[in-house]
Design a protein around this motif. Structure first.
Motif, PDB file in Angstrom:
ATOM      1  N   TYR A  71       0.900  -1.157   0.000  1.00  0.00           N
ATOM      2  CA  TYR A  71       0.000   0.000   0.000  1.00  0.00           C
ATOM      3  C   TYR A  71       0.939   1.207   0.000  1.00  0.00           C
ATOM      4  O   TYR A  71       1.527   1.549   1.019  1.00  0.00           O
ATOM      5  CB  TYR A  71      -0.893  -0.110   1.224  1.00  0.00           C
ATOM      6  CG  TYR A  71      -1.662   1.095   1.694  1.00  0.00           C
ATOM      7  CD1 TYR A  71      -1.935   2.183   0.881  1.00  0.00           C
ATOM      8  CD2 TYR A  71      -2.162   1.116   3.002  1.00  0.00           C
ATOM      9  CE1 TYR A  71      -2.660   3.255   1.352  1.00  0.00           C
ATOM     10  CE2 TYR A  71      -2.895   2.180   3.478  1.00  0.00           C
ATOM     11  CZ  TYR A  71      -3.133   3.256   2.653  1.00  0.00           C
ATOM     12  OH  TYR A  71      -3.854   4.333   3.130  1.00  0.00           O
ATOM     13  N   ALA A  72       1.117   1.800  -1.172  1.00  0.00           N
ATOM     14  CA  ALA A  72       2.172   2.797  -1.383  1.00  0.00           C
ATOM     15  C   ALA A  72       1.679   4.205  -1.120  1.00  0.00           C
ATOM     16  O   ALA A  72       0.614   4.601  -1.586  1.00  0.00           O
ATOM     17  CB  ALA A  72       2.700   2.698  -2.810  1.00  0.00           C
ATOM     18  N   SER A  73       2.480   4.969  -0.398  1.00  0.00           N
ATOM     19  CA  SER A  73       2.206   6.395  -0.257  1.00  0.00           C
ATOM     20  C   SER A  73       2.388   7.054  -1.625  1.00  0.00           C
ATOM     21  O   SER A  73       2.982   6.476  -2.530  1.00  0.00           O
ATOM     22  CB  SER A  73       3.153   7.017   0.768  1.00  0.00           C
ATOM     23  OG  SER A  73       4.482   7.003   0.273  1.00  0.00           O
ATOM     24  N   PRO A  74       1.882   8.279  -1.810  1.00  0.00           N
ATOM     25  CA  PRO A  74       2.017   8.929  -3.123  1.00  0.00           C
ATOM     26  C   PRO A  74       3.475   9.018  -3.558  1.00  0.00           C
ATOM     27  O   PRO A  74       4.341   9.406  -2.781  1.00  0.00           O
ATOM     28  CB  PRO A  74       1.422  10.326  -2.881  1.00  0.00           C
ATOM     29  CG  PRO A  74       0.495  10.152  -1.729  1.00  0.00           C
ATOM     30  CD  PRO A  74       1.148   9.125  -0.855  1.00  0.00           C
ATOM     31  N   TYR A  75       3.737   8.657  -4.824  1.00  0.00           N
ATOM     32  CA  TYR A  75       5.110   8.747  -5.323  1.00  0.00           C
ATOM     33  C   TYR A  75       5.199   9.487  -6.646  1.00  0.00           C
ATOM     34  O   TYR A  75       6.165   9.325  -7.393  1.00  0.00           O
ATOM     35  CB  TYR A  75       5.764   7.363  -5.426  1.00  0.00           C
ATOM     36  CG  TYR A  75       4.983   6.283  -6.121  1.00  0.00           C
ATOM     37  CD1 TYR A  75       4.582   6.389  -7.446  1.00  0.00           C
ATOM     38  CD2 TYR A  75       4.667   5.104  -5.429  1.00  0.00           C
ATOM     39  CE1 TYR A  75       3.899   5.377  -8.082  1.00  0.00           C
ATOM     40  CE2 TYR A  75       3.967   4.084  -6.051  1.00  0.00           C
ATOM     41  CZ  TYR A  75       3.583   4.221  -7.378  1.00  0.00           C
ATOM     42  OH  TYR A  75       2.893   3.219  -8.010  1.00  0.00           O
ATOM     43  N   PHE A  76       4.193  10.309  -6.945  1.00  0.00           N
ATOM     44  CA  PHE A  76       4.321  11.204  -8.090  1.00  0.00           C
ATOM     45  C   PHE A  76       5.157  12.405  -7.665  1.00  0.00           C
ATOM     46  O   PHE A  76       5.372  12.633  -6.476  1.00  0.00           O
ATOM     47  CB  PHE A  76       2.956  11.621  -8.615  1.00  0.00           C
ATOM     48  CG  PHE A  76       2.146  10.459  -9.146  1.00  0.00           C
ATOM     49  CD1 PHE A  76       2.774   9.315  -9.622  1.00  0.00           C
ATOM     50  CD2 PHE A  76       0.770  10.500  -9.164  1.00  0.00           C
ATOM     51  CE1 PHE A  76       2.048   8.243 -10.106  1.00  0.00           C
ATOM     52  CE2 PHE A  76       0.034   9.429  -9.646  1.00  0.00           C
ATOM     53  CZ  PHE A  76       0.669   8.292 -10.123  1.00  0.00           C
TER      54      PHE A  76
END
Length: 993
Positions: free
Chosen positions: A45-50
C-alpha cells in the motif's frame, strides 16, 4: 487478462503501508518485497510517489501528477519493483491525491502558468481560485501569502529580487520564483531606455529590434482575455517575444549590459526607500500579490487543503482536470502495475460520489485496454467500452470494477454514503472500535474525577469541540468562512423576504451552524437531498438556534432552506444554480473546519485518556462495549467485507503499541491517581511560574505523563539513544502545544513558553540518581509496558481475523512506540525484521511449536512474539482467505470468573470453523512484569461456549500446534480457557475434526 478479469477487481488479502521518499526508494521497496510476501502480505500500500516538492517526506505535496518522483527512483527502478511484486503474485494499492497540488515549488508548471497568465491561463480552471473576491484589490489576482514579514519590509530588505534568465523576467524570493507578466516586460525595458538610445544610433538594428519587442509587448492581448483565439495568440506571441529578447541578450553586449543594469536598478538600494518604487510598481501589476504568510487566514482567495497555504485545491469536478491529473494513474492501471487505489480526503471534493463513479468507469476502461489494446484499435473506441460498462452496471448497480477505498472519517453512527462505488475506507472506525474494548468502560467517572482534579478544571468535550471549531473559523479559516458569508448575502438579496439580513448576521449564522455540525460534511447534489443529510443539517441549525437566543431565528431558517435546496417559487435556473453552488462550497468547508477543530485542536486539549484521541474517535466515550465491537464487525461482514481495517496509519496520533499501553491505565485508576500526585509533587520544582501561570500548565503536564508511559522505549537505552528519545518527546510536546492553540500556536509561536516546557522535560528526564521521579516512573512504566504488550498482541490478532482487509503500517510488525507525524515517519530497519523472520522460520523447523510459543512469550520484549503472531496469522489467512472474506461472524459467549477478560468469535464457512480467542485487561491476569497470562492458575474454570459444534470436536491452535477438545458443561459445548492459553497469550483455533 480474461474478459471477466477486466471487470473483476483484485481484492487484497492484507496490505502493508510503505512511506516512499528520498530515504525509502523504489530499490529499497524492491528489497523488502520478498520479506513482506513471506510475512503474509498480499499487497503493498504505497504512499504517493508522483513528483512532489523537493525533499518531501510524505508525497502529498505533489507538483506534477504525471511524473514519477525522481527522488524516489527512476522509471526503470519502478518497473523493477513492479516485476518483483509480480514474481510473488503481489499487488499494489496506490495512495493518490485528487484534491490539491503544492504551489510553492517552481516545478509546478500549471501554477506557474496561472501566475504568468492569470484568468486566461489554460490552467486557470484547474485551481479553485476566486478571481472576484471580496477584497476588490485582488480582482483577477491571486494572493500569495508566503513572505516572512510585511511586504514593504521584505521589499526594502532586498529579499525580493528581479532577475532575467532564458528570455524570462521573474521575481525570486529565496528559493521561490514567480513569473513576471509578459506585458509588463515593457515597464522594465522602457525604464532607462533613453540611456540605451544615447549609446546606440537610431539606425542601430539591435536597438530597433528591442523597440520592436516593446511594441509587440504593447499589443499582447490582456491576461483577462477569455476569447480562445486571443488566448492562443497571447501564448504564441509572448513566447516568440521571449525568444527574440533572449537572442538579443546573448548576442549583443550593449543590450545585455542594459538589461543587467536595469534589473539592478529595479532591485533598489538599501536604506533608500524611493529606490524600490519601480519594483513596487511592477509587482503591483502582476497577477499575484505577495503578502505575509499570516494574511492567508483572512484574505486568501484560492481554496487550500485545510489551512495549508502551500497546497492549493484543484477543481476535480472539471472533466478536463480529472483527465489531466489521472493520465499516469490510468497508465499504471492499464499496465497492471497498480491494482488498487486509496483516495486521499474525498470529503474535499466538490462532488465525491461523481468523482468515484468517474474513477471506477475509467479504471474499467483502462483495465479493458490491457485486454483489447488501444482505443483506436477498437470500433468506436471508448464509446463501445462505455456501453459495455453501462450494460454491466445495469445488471448489477453495486458492481465495482476496481479496488478503491477512500480516506473517510465518520462520526459516531454515521454511515458510508450509499452511492459511493468503493469498497470501504482506510479503517478508522475499526481502529477506534478495537482500541475501545481494551479500555475499562466502568472507570469513566473515576477518570473524569482524576483528570478534573489534576488540571483543576472540568472539561466538557462537546463544549471544547464547539469552541475550537469557532476558533478555527475566526482565526485560521476566516477567509473561507467570510467568503461563504458574502456568497450567502448575495443569495439573500435575490428575494425581498430575505434581503434585509445583514452580512454580519449571515456570516455568524454560518459559523454557528458549522460549529454544531454533527459530521464532517453532507453530500448534497443537484436536486437531491437525502434524509441523512437533511437530518444532519436540521440538527446543526436547531443547536445553533438554541445557542444563540439573541439572533433572529429567521436567519438560521434562511440558511437551512438554502442548504436543503428549498428554492423560492419562480426561482430561475441561474438562481437555483447559485444556491446549489453555495451548498457545494459550504460542504467543502465544513470538513476542514471539523478536522482542524476536532483532530488538530480538541484532541490536544481533552486529555482524559489520550489513547482515545484518535482520528475518527470519540474521546468523550470511555471505551467501547464488547457488544458494540461485535455488532460493528457483523455489520462490516455484511456490507463492507473488503474495507481496510487498521490499527496504525501514517495519520495516527499514536501508534497501536503506544495506545495499547495507555489503555492499561484505564484498569488501574487508583494507582494512576497516586502516581500523578507523587509525580506532580516531585516535579513541582522544575516548573516555572511566569505572569501568574505555571509552565507547563496542568493539562500539558497530564499529557506529558501519558505520553511518556506510552512511548518509553522497551529496550535498554544507550546514552545517545536516551538523548534521541528525549528529543522525540520534546518535539512532540511542542507540536502538541501548538496544535492545542492555548499557550502557543503555529500562527503565533510563543518561543519563551515552549523553551520553558522543553527545559521542564529535560529536568524531569535528567538521568541521575537524584531524580526520584524518573526512578518511580520507570517502576510504574515497566508494569504498564508488560500489560501493554499483551494488549497489542490481542488487538493484532483481532485485526487479522475480523471482517475487512487487515492493513499494517510500516514497521509495526515489531514493537513500535511512535507518536504523531513526523515521529511515525522515521526509517524502518528492515534488516532487523528480515533476519528475525528468518530466525523464526528456522526455529519452527527445530523446536516444537508449543515450546517456541512459550519461549517467545517469555522473551516478549524483543518483539519477535509480535512478528511471529503476524507471520502465522497472516499466512493462515492467505491460505484460508475465503472463510475470512465470506465466512459468517459469530460472537462467542464466555463464562466463568474471567469472562470479562476475553473477546472471542467464530468465523464459519460451509464445514470450516475458525475460533479467535484473545484476552484483555491484563493487570488482573498478569500483575507482575515477569508473570504471564497463561495456564490454569490464571484462567481457572472459565470457558467459551461453542454454538452447534458438538462434543469431542478438535481444534488446533496455529500458534502452538496444540489440540484442544470440546467438552460438555451444563448443556453447553465448551472449550476451557486454561487449555487454550496453555503456552501462548492469544489463540487462533481451526477445527480439524
Amino acid at each position: 487478462m480474461t474478459f471477466e478479469e477486466s471487470f473483476t477487481p483484485r481484492i487484497p488479502v492484507s496490505t502493508y503501508r510503505l512511506q516512499f521518499n528520498g530515504h525509502f526508494t523504489f530499490p529499497d521497496a524492491r528489497g523488502v518485497i520478498s520479506y513482506l510476501h513471506h510475512l503474509g502480505i498480499s499487497d503493498i500500500y504505497a504512499s504517493p510517489y508522483f513528483k512532489a516538492k523537493e525533499g518531501s517526506l510524505h508525497g502529498y505535496d505533489i507538483v506534477a501528477h504525471n511524473m514519477i518522483n525522481p527522488e524516489i527512483g527512476t522509471e526503470e527502478e519502478y518497473n523493477e519493483m513492479i516485476r518483483e511484486l509480480r514474481k510473488y503474485g503481489m499487488g499494489q494499492i496506490l495512495d493518490i491525491v485528487p484534491n490539491h497540488m503544492c504551489i510553492t515549488s517552481n516545478e509546478n508548471s500549471w501554477w506557474m502558468d496561472v501566475l504568468e497568465n492569470g484568468p486566461s491561463s489554460v490552467y486557470a480552471d484547474f485551481f479553485d481560485i476566486d478571481w472576484e473576491p471580496v477584497k476588490i484589490e485582488l480582482k483577477n489576482k491571486v494572493l500569495i501569502p508566503i513572505l516572512n514579514d510585511q511586504y514593504g519590509n521584505v521589499l526594502e530588505r532586498q529579499e525580493l529580487q528581479l532577475a532575467f534568465e532564458n528570455g524570462d523576467f521573474f521575481l525570486s524570493y529565496f528559493q521561490h520564483k514567480f513569473p513576471i507578466r509578459p506585458k509588463t516586460y515593457r515597464d522594465i525595458l522602457q525604464h532607462g531606455i533613453d540611456r540605451l538610445k544615447n549609446h546606440l544610433s537610431p539606425e542601430d538594428p539591435n536597438l530597433n529590434e528591442l523597440l520592436s519587442i516593446i511594441t509587440a509587448l504593447n499589443h499582447l492581448p490582456p491576461y483577462t482575455e477569455k476569447d480562445q483565439e486571443k488566448i492562443a495568440e497571447r501564448y504564441r506571441e509572448k513566447e516568440i517575444i521571449k525568444k527574440r529578447l533572449w537572442n538579443l541578450y546573448r548576442e549583443i553586449q550593449e543590450i545585455q549590459a542594459f538589461i543587467n543594469e536595469t534589473v539592478k536598478m529595479f532591485n533598489g538600494v538599501k536604506e533608500k526607500s524611493e529606490s524600490f518604487d519601480p519594483l513596487d510598481h511592477l509587482l503591483n501589476q502582476q497577477i499575484y500579490r505577495l503578502s505575509k504568510w499570516s494574511v492567508a487566514t483572512e484574505e486568501i482567495n484560492y481554496r487550500r487543503f485545510f489551512d495549508i497555504n502551500d497546497l492549493a485545491a484543484i477543481r476535480m469536478e472539471n472533466p478536463f482536470v480529472f483527465k489531466e491529473t489521472h493520465t499516469l494513474i490510468f497508465k499504471l492501471i492499464r499496465n497492471g502495475a497498480v491494482t488498487g487505489l486509496r483516495i486521499d480526503h474525498p470529503d474535499g471534493l466538490y462532488n465525491p460520489s461523481e468523482y468515484f463513479r468517474r474513477l471506477q468507469r475509467n479504471c474499467f476502461l483502462h483495465k479493458r485496454l490491457n485486454l483489447t489494446g488501444t482505443l483506436a484499435e477498437t470500433p468506436d473506441g471508448e464509446t463501445a467500452l462505455l456501453r459495455q460498462y453501462q450494460e454491466l452496471l445495469s445488471k448489477d448497480s453495486q458492481m465495482k470494477a476496481f479496488y478503491i477505498v477512500g480516506e473517510k472519517i465518520f462520526i459516531k453512527g454515521e454511515k458510508m454514503p450509499e452511492d459511493w462505488p468503493i469498497f470501504g475506507t482506510t479503517g478508522y472506525v475499526f481502529l477506534n472500535s478495537l482500541n475501545g474494548i481494551f479500555v475499562e468502560t466502568t472507570n469513566a467517572k473515576i477518570f473524569d474525577d482524576i483528570y478534573g482534579r489534576f488540571i483543576r478544571s472540568k472539561v466538557v468535550f462537546q463544549k471544547v469541540v464547539y469552541e475550537k471549531k469557532k476558533l478555527i473559523m475566526e482565526v485560521i479559516m476566516s477567509s473561507e468562512v467570510n467568503t461563504l458569508g458574502h456568497y450567502l448575502n448575495r443569495l439573500s438579496e435575490k428575494n425581498r423576504l430575505t434581503r434585509d439580513f445583514t452580512l454580519n448576521s449571515l456570516t455568524n449564522a454560518i459559523k454557528e451552524v458549522i460549529a454544531f455540525f454533527p459530521v464532517y460534511r453532507t453530500y448534497i447534489k443537484p436536486s437531491e437531498v437525502t434524509e441523512r443529510d437533511r437530518r444532519y443539517i436540521e440538527i446543526a441549525v436547531s443547536k445553533a438556534k438554541r445557542n444563540n437566543p439573541a439572533m433572529s431565528e429567521s436567519v438560521f431558517d434562511f440558511l437551512k432552506d438554502v442548504l436543503l435546496l428549498k428554492y423560492p417559487e419562480n426561482f430561475k435556473d441561474a438562481d437555483q444554480k447559485e444556491w446549489l453552488d453555495f451548498v457545494m462550497k459550504f460542504q467543502q468547508v465544513t470538513g476542514p473546519v471539523t478536522a482542524k477543530g476536532l483532530e488538530d485542536t480538541t484532541f490536544y486539549i481533552y486529555n482524559r485518556l489520550v489513547s482515545l484521541n484518535e482520528v475518527g474517535g470519540s474521546p468523550e466515550r470511555f471505551g467501547v462495549l464488547m457488544e458494540t465491537f461485535h455488532g460493528q464487525n457483523i455489520e462490516r461482514c455484511k456490507f463492507w467485507p473488503h474495507t481496510l481495517i487498521a490499527t496504525t496509519t501514517h495519520d495516527s496520533k499514536r501508534s497501536e503499541d503506544v495506545r495499547a499501553r495507555i489503555n492499561v491505565l484505564s484498569e488501574i485508576p487508583d494507582e494512576w491517581r497516586s502516581c500523578l500526585t507523587r509525580w506532580r509533587r516531585l516535579n513541582k520544582k522544575n516548573a516555572v511560574v511566569a505572569e501568574g501561570q505555571t509552565i507547563p500548565d496542568p493539562n500539558e503536564e497530564y499529557l506529558l505523563y501519558q505520553t511518556l508511559v506510552g512511548a518509553w522505549p522497551i529496550e535498554p537505552m544507550t546514552i545517545s539513544g536516551y538523548e534521541i528519545f528525549k528529543k522525540r518527546i520534546k518535539d512532540y510536546l511542542v507540536k502538541a502545544l501548538r496544535e492545542a492553540k492555548v499557550n502557543t500556536s503555529w500562527i503565533n509561536p510563543n518561543a519563551n513558553y515552549e523553551n520553558i516546557v522543553i527545559s521542564f522535560i529535560e529536568a524531569i528526564l535528567n538521568n541521575t540518581r537524584r531524580n526520584k521521579f524518573l526512578k518511580d516512573f520507570q517502576i510504574f512504566q515497566k508494569k504498564i509496558a508488560h500489560c501493554g504488550i499483551y494488549n497489542s498482541l490481542s488487538q493484532t490478532l483481532l485485526k487479522i481475523t475480523s471482517p475487512g482487509i487487515p492493513d499494517f503500517y510500516q514497521g509495526t510488525e515489531l514493537w513500535d512506540f511512535s507518536l504523531v507525524d513526523p515521529d511515525n515517519r522515521r526509517p524502518v530497519d528492515y534488516n532487523v525484521r528480515i533476519k528475525m523472520l528468518e530466525e523464526l522460520k528456522k526455529n519452527e523447523q527445530e523446536v516444537a511449536p508449543s515450546a517456541l510459543a512459550r519461549e517467545l512469550t517469555i522473551n516478549k520484549d524483543t518483539g519477535k512474539i509480535k512478528l511471529y503472531l503476524v507471520y502465522k496469522a497472516l499466512n493462515y489467512r492467505k491460505i484460508n482467505r475465503e472463510i475470512f472474506e465470506r465466512g459468517e461472524y459469530t460472537p462467542l459467549e464466555v463464562m466463568g470468573e474471567k469472562a470479562i477478560h476475553v473477546c472471542s468469535f467464530a468465523r464459519k464457512l460451509d464445514n470450516s470453523t475458525v475460533l479467535v480467542v484473545v484476552p484483555r485487561f491484563f493487570t488482573r491476569l498478569a500483575q507482575q512484569p515477569d508473570s504471564m497470562p497463561l495456564g490454569n492458575e490464571v484462567w481457572k474454570d472459565s470457558f467459551i461456549i461453542l454454538p452447534d459444534e458438538g462434543i469431542g470436536k478438535k481444534y488446533r491452535n496455529i500458534f502452538t500446534g496444540e489440540v484442544v477438545v470440546s467438552s460438555h458443561h451444563k448443556g453447553s459445548t465448551i472449550l476451557y480457557l486454561s487449555e487454550i492459553y496453555a503456552h501462548f497469550p492469544v489463540a487462533l483455533l481451526e477445527r480439524i475434526a
